[in-house]
Scaffold this motif. Structure first.
Motif, mmCIF file in Angstrom:
data_model
loop_
_atom_site.group_PDB
_atom_site.id
_atom_site.type_symbol
_atom_site.label_atom_id
_atom_site.label_comp_id
_atom_site.label_asym_id
_atom_site.label_seq_id
_atom_site.Cartn_x
_atom_site.Cartn_y
_atom_site.Cartn_z
ATOM 1 N N THR A 22 4.930 -32.781 26.688
ATOM 2 C CA THR A 22 5.083 -33.212 25.294
ATOM 3 C C THR A 22 4.812 -34.708 25.158
ATOM 4 O OG1 THR A 22 6.717 -31.476 24.902
ATOM 5 C CG2 THR A 22 6.679 -33.316 23.350
ATOM 6 N N GLU A 25 1.088 -35.328 25.442
ATOM 7 C CA GLU A 25 0.399 -34.921 24.213
ATOM 8 C C GLU A 25 0.536 -35.975 23.119
ATOM 9 O OE1 GLU A 25 0.409 -30.044 24.218
ATOM 10 O OE2 GLU A 25 2.214 -31.081 23.518
ATOM 11 N N THR A 31 -3.483 -31.602 21.845
ATOM 12 C CA THR A 31 -2.714 -30.426 22.281
ATOM 13 C C THR A 31 -3.218 -29.960 23.642
ATOM 14 O OG1 THR A 31 -2.358 -29.736 19.995
ATOM 15 C CG2 THR A 31 -2.040 -28.065 21.703
ATOM 16 N N GLU A 34 -1.534 -23.938 24.643
ATOM 17 C CA GLU A 34 -1.592 -23.065 23.482
ATOM 18 C C GLU A 34 -1.098 -21.684 23.854
ATOM 19 O OE1 GLU A 34 -5.665 -22.916 22.314
ATOM 20 O OE2 GLU A 34 -6.345 -21.902 24.136
#
Length: 288
Positions: A22, A25, A31, A34
């Motif tokens: 996180t 990112e 991102t 997924e």
């Protein structure tokens, strides 16, 4: 209690990884993971980032190798990963020699399953791995990873004293169809090799007991609970009540040292591989 502790540790590790992803990112505003069905997968951007990281790692390694090569002496830190019986039967002498002869070199050993060690070298997590393969299961070396043979380790059939095969000059694999087996758990190299070996002899092995450690398997053997195929390296002295019987043909596993190709000229790698080969001969590994 141990199971609860291990589960808590697993969840902490998973949470830490999730937090790191996180954070990354946010920093790169991209991102990286997924959802796909019930699971998750890397995005195209994440795959590109991983490939770029590999290229950067190679550049850094080339620079470090050049600097250390100019100094001409093994220096800095060298991380080694080795499977259990090599860590026990081979590495103590190697580490002692490197510590004595190269005081500016800081060597760190981690016990690693052979299934994992090659990939850890390829990713630059460890500098050098001691891994093995079997005569019917060659060790794959991915692109960018170099290897050198350390030596061959022979394997014996171990049986309880008084067993019908004890005292034989040699035993063929086809004679073992009725035996109860003691071996490592599924997913380990030795377990998979045993199953494949006996299947090629025409039968499915009757595996009764599974244990990670040699000492545990030897204790089960001494209690008369089955037979086992155990390599000689790191096996130690057999306990009372256990007999080694030669197999025909003799199962052989070959030990390798593996390192990233970009680090091949690094003096620490050269010194470690030389020590591994020398001590391999000293502990009974055969050299072709």
């Amino acid at each position: 209690m141990n199971g609860a502790t291990e589960e808590a540790g697993w969840w902490r590790s998973r949470k830490a990884v999730s937090q790191q992803i996180t954070k990354l990112e946010r920093e790169i505003r991209t991102t990286l993971l997924e959802r796909r069905g019930r699971g998750i997968a890397l995005t195209e951007e994440a795959l590109h980032l991983a490939a770029t990281a590999q290229q950067l790692l190679a550049i850094v390694e080339r620079a470090e190798t050049t600097l250390k090569e100019r100094r001409g002496l093994p220096t800095g830190r060298l991380s080694i990963g080795a499977f259990a019986s090599a860590a026990r039967g081979l590495l103590p002498g190697v580490l002692a020699e490197l510590d004595r002869d190269h005081p500016a070199l800081e060597v760190r050993l981690t016990e690693v399953d052979p299934h994992l060690s090659v990939d850890l070298v390829a990713k630059g997590v460890i500098d050098l791995a001691v891994a093995h393969d079997w005569d019917i299961a060659p060790l794959p070396a991915p692109e960018g990873v170099a290897q050198a043979v350390i030596g061959d380790d022979r394997c014996d059939l171990l049986v309880p004293e008084g067993h019908r095969l004890a005292g034989r000059d040699a035993v063929r694999r086809e004679e073992l169809a009725r035996e109860r087996w003691i071996c490592q758990p599924p997913g380990t190299v030795c377990h998979d090799w045993l199953v494949r070996t006996l299947r090629t002899a025409g039968y499915e092995p009757d595996i009764r007991h599974q244990a990670e450690e040699n000492h545990t398997r030897l204790a089960l053997l001494a209690a008369g609970l089955g037979v086992a195929m155990i390599p000689r390296l790191g096996r130690g002295q057999l306990p009372p009540g256990v007999v080694a019987v030669p197999l025909d043909p003799v199962p052989v596993r070959r030990l390798y040292a593996l390192w990233r190709t970009e680090a091949a000229r690094r003096p620490a790698i050269t010194a470690a591989v030389s020590a591994l080969r020398a001590h391999g001969t000293a502990v009974g590994l055969s050299q072709d």
